[in-house]
Design an enzyme around this catalytic site. Structure first.
Site, PDB file in Angstrom:
ATOM      1  N   ASP A 953       9.538 -22.509  11.982  1.00  0.00           N
ATOM      2  CA  ASP A 953       8.199 -22.177  12.478  1.00  0.00           C
ATOM      3  C   ASP A 953       7.171 -22.179  11.360  1.00  0.00           C
ATOM      4  OD1 ASP A 953       7.885 -21.560  15.313  1.00  0.00           O
ATOM      5  OD2 ASP A 953       9.508 -20.133  14.981  1.00  0.00           O
ATOM      6  N   LYS A1022      -3.521  -7.988  14.517  1.00  0.00           N
ATOM      7  CA  LYS A1022      -2.809  -9.267  14.606  1.00  0.00           C
ATOM      8  C   LYS A1022      -3.478 -10.276  15.546  1.00  0.00           C
ATOM      9  CE  LYS A1022       1.556 -11.520  15.669  1.00  0.00           C
ATOM     10  NZ  LYS A1022       2.972 -11.409  16.063  1.00  0.00           N
ATOM     11  N   ASP A1179       3.815 -26.244  16.595  1.00  0.00           N
ATOM     12  CA  ASP A1179       4.064 -26.005  15.166  1.00  0.00           C
ATOM     13  C   ASP A1179       5.444 -25.393  14.937  1.00  0.00           C
ATOM     14  OD1 ASP A1179       3.521 -23.582  16.303  1.00  0.00           O
ATOM     15  OD2 ASP A1179       2.248 -22.835  14.690  1.00  0.00           O
TER      16      ASP A1179
END
Length: 1260
Positions: A953, A1022, A1179
């Site tokens: 990742d 976040k 991704d």
């Protein structure tokens, strides 16, 4: 505008594709409908009168669009000749009360009773203006008047304005009657005129050729002059904005209707339909040369040369120049009818006079059936030794990023699949049969449940009812078609009729019955249903067209040769799949083109057709009221009801099944599910993408680029792009699609067992509706109690609907997985407008949730090698989410420590200690535990053949691209572009920065900073940090913060102030850490804003050469008046005004997405060269455990190579060339501002990009 005409927007996803339909307020009450209709008509009349006043003042303005939406006629027969009534009225027509626009120039001239010559002069002037404005359309036929005539026309136009003002109130009825009579006389004269022309030009004489050229040659400089002049003005606004979108829709509708007649082999009807537009000067502007060509092809197939001569004359009278396809049709006809050499010679001479070359017929034209052979036969009548031109030598992509990849010197043989030639042939045949059937019926995973007597009885009842419904739907369809067929084309013609004749009646009935079987008890959106029904008819039409054109025969022949590239039993080839397919197509020579001529239907037609089928379904399907309760009276009641509901603040129409039907379906517990064949993974390797029109499935129509329904800009951009520029993208999609998959059967069986045992929400297995909360009992008579009860009832209904949706989604995925459990299968890929790739089958694929990913394995196995088992263990710990901040070695050591838990989970997943259930991704963790158990217990773990995908990742990948673009040193460290001993966490870093700001403010006595003590954490910041890269605003960020603080039970009285304070500090923190990132983001945003304000959409080209346009417009809606309700359908065209807010806000995230897709494609292509198996979920990159290290190296190399390009400088250069005038003197003030903005590329920092090569946690 009344509420009943106020458009409302609704986003309704279907099969993974986003789309928009606007719906206006309506009512189920007949009385209210009549009242609203009356108000509607009064309002429209007022608007038309206002427009009339404006029009008289404007003088030269030929027509005005009054309403923001295009209104279809409000008449009883809602489909009657929508093209006639929505288009501009011609001089030969008497219009009813105008709907949404003022009278046409022809009607105005009737009022002042001017001469025919004056009317024609004015019409030509209007057409010339429209032609210049809409430069995409054919420029011919609208600029015949000479310079002297122009002066006269202007003088006459001024005189006409005065005459109109004087004659406004005089004898309207009498004037109209006279005007109509004159118009009819003129129309009949125009019908006769072409016959005389046919006689004059039937021998393909040079006169016709010269006259066509005479019309076309002087036009070009005038258009150029106007365009240059336009650059001085401010807007670059889409000319004719209020009506050009509607005209484009009508133009597409005309051509798709003519294509229907061509398919139905009805040239007479096609020509009559064409003449209906050609003979009306106002309607003629809806025709371009392609419309005439379609009719020519119809007659060419019949060998009727005289008819084609006549169409050439009609082209000339319309001021259009024949295209290469026009001559191809003429020569095809001559080849069929064995025409004399004299005629062929004159046709070829005229072709050359118009600037074409004979060879171009075979290089540029697309052929169906035996058209190519017939054209060649005609050419050989005058040139017996003529040979087809050699194919052009294949062009090689010149991108600096892929120079080595496309070099023949370094090219490796294409990797083989573990199948023989015969096995792949059999698989191709299976896939072909599935696509020919259009649908696939499979067993549901719920079929293992025992069959009860109640279910047997319900199934018998349903079978009987479906048989009756089939007959009643068929009867209703045939009656509807019969009524339409009675209306001649010239008057009251129903535009839908040819679309209802394309398939056998039984196929339309099957499509409607399939829709009936999938209804949710809560109902389905009427707009979604209409779109799906129309799309299914279109898909079957495309399949039939491919069969009729003999395209399938050629595909079968080419695929048979293509297999040798992939099969293990054939010799190796140094070709890419696209290159090899193109080579085989050239070798195949004759036959139809594999790229069909564009036959797409306008979105409005899809919706109209779908609405018509839906109305037939609702009207025809009925059930006895007493079928479940014999005590009730035995009368027939509708199975489907049309109701209204609210989603958010928008009212939408729903089609809801009667509870009797829902109960029958529930009791029957049927064990089969029916899907479109395109929803099932392919049984053979996909057809390679070779162009934007060809690739993926064998027969199913698939677009290279996904886009919003009704949008065509992306397809136009791809068609204009040089084919060689698309090669990297096509090759990357082919590489992803050629990855073979199989099912992880042990994991699938465990999931199905839990699914059939009431599910488990913690494990993301949705429970059945039987587990939904029961509605509360009705309270006493208190008003408070009733209100509370209604609220609880509403929540119960909402929860039930959500549970049904989730349950059906899981049922579809698991049933498809179970259907292919013993098979090897493939996922063909396409992409969105930014270049991000997606598998085409919508339900079951590797982009799905944890459950779906856990049951997928690579079909190809590879030994683990020396480090493979370690990578499996690290991958497992990554899936748990437990050691995110630890080094890889520490994660590996932790995996070895808990080996007992891992083995217990693998051996006894449902009866052991169930360690796997407490991880972030439980099902993938369980699958990994099983793989580790098998490998560790094998005699030689390094030799163990593993099919398991290991993931790597990106670390906040969007910010990684920003940090690399801006060479941001601090930012690069925080997103792991710099080598570090442990992974850096950008969210924790921002939280730490915000906490420092908070402490300082708290010390200075700021109350909110003091209250926030102990609440600033990674979790709070976040989401905002993650979405900054995607353009989140301070307002959106504040809402995110507020939500997080609520979850932490923060004092409510300080909630707004605290969230406002936090979002400010987060943005300040990011600005300090990613200074260059914010500069780049601001530059992109401001550039997009200025471009959109200039009337243009934002476009750019990715480093791989993919052209991109942002599809955000202030879209207009076309209102479809249907008997059930009125639908407002959004359409998107590049002649609409761009939505400035969306254009500027979306540009930064879309640009970054285009870069991450470029990085992924580069990695995919270079992994292919190294012989790796590679797939991606944006991704997140997947490969075998053996090849993780190699993939990691390639991934880093390609990231460095990509960002070593001058990405921002190239973007600036492209946009300056596209949006700014090259001539300083011609440049307007606003252009100077835009030029300055686009040229001012943000400065970059000092980060050394090559450090990425040694960063362990860049992708990990």
């Amino acid at each position: 505008m009344t509420p009943s005409l106020a458009s409302r927007s609704l986003c309704l996803p279907a099969a993974g594709l986003p789309w928009s339909v606007l719906r206006n307020y309506s009512s189920a009450s007949v009385k209210e409908k009549e009242m609203r209709s009356a108000v509607c008509e009064r309002t429209e009349l007022l608007e038309v009168l206002k427009a009339r006043v404006k029009q008289l003042q404007a003088g030269n303005v030929p027509e005005m669009t009054v309403n923001k939406v295009e209104l279809a006629p409000l008449v009883n027969d809602k489909y009657q000749d929508s093209l006639w009534k929505e288009g501009a009225p011609g001089p030969a027509e008497e219009q009813p009360a105008p709907r949404g626009r003022a009278e046409s120039p022809a009607q105005l001239s009737a009022w002042v009773e001017k001469s025919k010559k004056e009317v024609r002069t004015r019409q030509l002037k209007v057409e010339r203006k429209l032609s210049i404005a809409a430069s995409q359309l054919a420029v011919g036929g609208q600029a015949k008047a000479k310079a002297k005539g122009k002066v006269k026309a202007k003088a006459k136009a001024k005189g006409k304005v005065k005459a109109k003002a004087k004659a406004k109130g005089k004898a309207k009825a009498k004037a109209k009657a006279k005007g109509k009579a004159k118009a009819k006389a003129k129309a009949s004269k125009s019908l006769k005129k072409p016959k005389a022309e046919v006689a004059a030009t039937s021998s393909w004489g040079p006169t016709a050729s010269r006259s066509v050229c005479a019309h076309s040659k002087p036009r070009k400089p005038r258009v150029a002059a106007v365009k240059e002049g336009a650059k001085v003005q401010r807007p670059w606004r889409a000319p004719g904005d209020k009506e050009s979108n509607h005209r484009r829709i009508l133009q597409q509708t005309v051509q798709s209707s003519l294509e229907c007649f061509l398919f139905l082999q009805q040239p007479e009807e096609a020509e009559t339909f064409l003449l209906m537009y050609h003979n009306s000067p106002a309607k003629r502007r809806l025709l371009n040369v392609d419309a005439y060509n379609i009719v020519m092809r119809s007659w060419a197939r019949k060998g009727c040369l005289q008819r084609i001569h006549r169409l050439f004359s009609l082209l000339e009278s319309a001021g259009l120049q024949p295209s290469l396809d026009s001559y191809a049709a003429a020569l095809e006809c001559m080849g069929r009818s064995q025409a004399p050499a004299r005629d062929v010679r004159r046709c070829v001479k005229q072709l050359k006079n118009d600037g074409f070359v004979v060879d171009e017929l075979f290089q540029k034209c697309l052929f169906e059936e035996d058209e190519k052979e017939k054209v060649l036969r005609a050419i050989r009548i005058i040139k017996p030794k003529y040979q087809l031109p050699p194919p052009p030598s294949p062009k090689i992509c010149k991108s600096s990023l892929l120079r080595a990849f496309y070099s023949r010197k370094t090219m490796m043989p294409y990797p083989k699949l573990d199948f023989s030639v015969q096995e792949l042939k059999e698989r191709f045949q299976q896939q072909l049969e599935m696509e020919l059937d259009n649908t696939v019926t499979i067993e549901s995973v719920e079929s293992t449940k025992p069959l009860t007597p109640q279910a047997i009885k319900a199934r018998k009842l349903l079978a009987t009812l479906r048989s009756q419904w089939h007959d009643s739907i068929l009867q209703a369809l045939q009656k509807s078609k019969h009524n339409m067929s009675k209306l001649p084309i010239a008057s009251g013609y129903n535009i839908l009729y040819p679309y209802l004749c394309l398939l056998p009646d039984e196929e339309y009935v099957a499509i409607m019955l399939q829709a009936l079987n999938t209804f949710s008890p809560q109902g389905e959106s009427l707009a979604v249903l209409a779109r799906d029904l129309g799309s299914k008819v279109y898909d079957r039409y495309v399949t039939q067209r491919k069969l009729r054109s003999r395209q399938l025969e050629k595909v079968k022949k080419v695929y048979k040769g293509y297999i040798s590239l992939l099969a293990r039993s054939s010799r190796p080839h140094k070709y890419l799949p696209r290159e090899y397919w193109e080579k085989l197509v050239v070798e195949a020579g004759f036959g139809p083109s594999l790229n069909l001529k564009d036959c797409s239907w306008p979105y409005v037609i899809l919706m109209r057709l779908g609405m018509h089928l839906l109305e037939l379904l609702v009207q025809a399907v009925r059930v006895p009221r007493n079928i479940l309760n014999p005590r009730l009276e035995p009368r027939l009641i509708p199975v489907l009801y049309h109701i209204y509901s609210f989603r958010s603040t928008w009212q939408i129409g729903l089609i809801k099944p009667h509870p009797i039907f829902s109960q029958l379906v529930s009791d029957a517990a049927e064990t089969t599910l029916t899907f479109n064949s395109s929803a099932i993974p392919m049984m053979c390797p996909p057809v390679p993408w070779t162009s934007p029109h060809f690739g993926a499935f064998v027969l199913n129509d698939t677009k290279l680029m996904r886009f919003v329904d009704g949008a065509i800009q992306h397809q136009l951009l791809l068609e204009q792009c040089p084919p060689v520029n698309l090669h990297p993208v096509l090759d990357a999609l082919n590489q992803l699609g050629n990855c073979a998959w199989k099912i992880n059967q042990p994991v699938l069986d465990i999931i199905i067992s839990i699914f059939n045992d009431k599910g488990n929400e913690k494990l993301d297995i949705p429970p059945p509706i039987s587990e939904a909360p029961r509605p509360p009992a009705a309270p006493g008579n208190s008003a408070t109690g009733n209100k509370s009860h209604k609220h609880e009832l509403l929540l119960c209904k909402k929860k039930t609907a959500e549970m049904h949706s989730l349950r059906m989604d899981a049922l579809y995925k698991l049933s498809i997985a179970n259907y292919v459990r013993d098979k090897v299968f493939w996922f063909p890929h396409n992409m969105d407008f930014r270049g991000r790739t997606y598998p085409c089958p919508p339900y079951f694929n590797h982009l799905g949730n944890d459950v779906t990913r856990a049951i997928l394995l690579f079909a190809e196995g590879r030994p683990l090698g020396p480090k493979g088992l370690d990578w499996l263990k690290i991958h497992l710990i990554n899936l748990t989410g437990l050691k995110k901040k630890n080094a890889l070695q520490e994660r590996l050591e932790y995996a070895n420590e808990i080996m007992e838990e891992i083995l217990d989970s693998a051996d006894r997943p449902l009866t052991g200690r169930k360690w796997w259930m407490n991880t972030d991704e439980p099902w993938q963790a369980l699958a990994c535990c099983m793989e580790i158990a098998k490998a560790s217990r094998s005699p030689d773990p390094a030799a163990y053949v593993s099919h398991f995908p290991v993931h790597q990742d990106g670390s906040c990948n969007g910010l990684q691209h920003y940090a690399a673009l801006g060479r941001d040193l601090i930012g690069a460290v925080s997103v792991n572009l710099m080598p570090c001993s442990v992974p850096q966490d950008v969210y924790s870093a921002v939280a730490q920065q915000v906490e420092e700001f908070r402490k300082k403010d708290a010390e200075q006595g700021l109350k909110v900073a003091q209250v926030l003590q102990g609440f600033v954490s990674r979790k709070v910041v976040k989401q905002t940090v993650m979405t900054v890269v995607y353009g989140v605003t301070r307002y959106g960020g504040r809402l995110q913060m507020e939500k997080r603080l609520k979850e932490m039970e923060f004092p409510e009285e300080y909630l707004w102030e605290a969230s406002h304070y936090l979002v400010k500090q987060v943005f300040n923190g990011i600005k300090e850490m990613f200074s260059a990132t914010r500069d780049i983001q601001n530059w992109l945003t401001e550039s997009a804003k200025l471009i959109a304000q200039s009337g243009q959409t934002v476009e750019w080209v990715t480093p791989l050469g993919l052209p991109i346009v942002q599809p955000y417009y202030r879209s207009k809606a076309t209102v479809l008046n249907c008997s059930m309700q009125t639908l407002s359908v959004k359409t998107f065209n590049n002649d609409q005004k761009p939505d400035t807010v969306k254009q500027k806000n979306a540009f930064p995230p879309n640009f970054i997405h285009s870069l991450d897709s470029t990085h992924m494609m580069l990695t995919a292509l270079h992994c292919l060269r190294q012989g790796l198996t590679f797939v991606s979920v944006h991704d997140c990159y997947w490969t075998h455990a053996l090849t993780v290290d190699v993939m990691n190296q390639i991934c880093r190399q390609q990231f460095v190579a990509l960002h070593s390009e001058k990405i921002l400088q190239d973007l600036s250069k492209f946009m300056v060339e596209k949006y700014c005038s090259p001539d300083r003197e011609m440049r307007a003030l606003w252009q100077h501002k835009l030029m300055e903005q686009l040229s001012n590329v943000p400065k970059t920092g000092t980060f050394n990009l090559k450090r990425v090569m040694n960063s362990t946690y860049f992708f990990s």
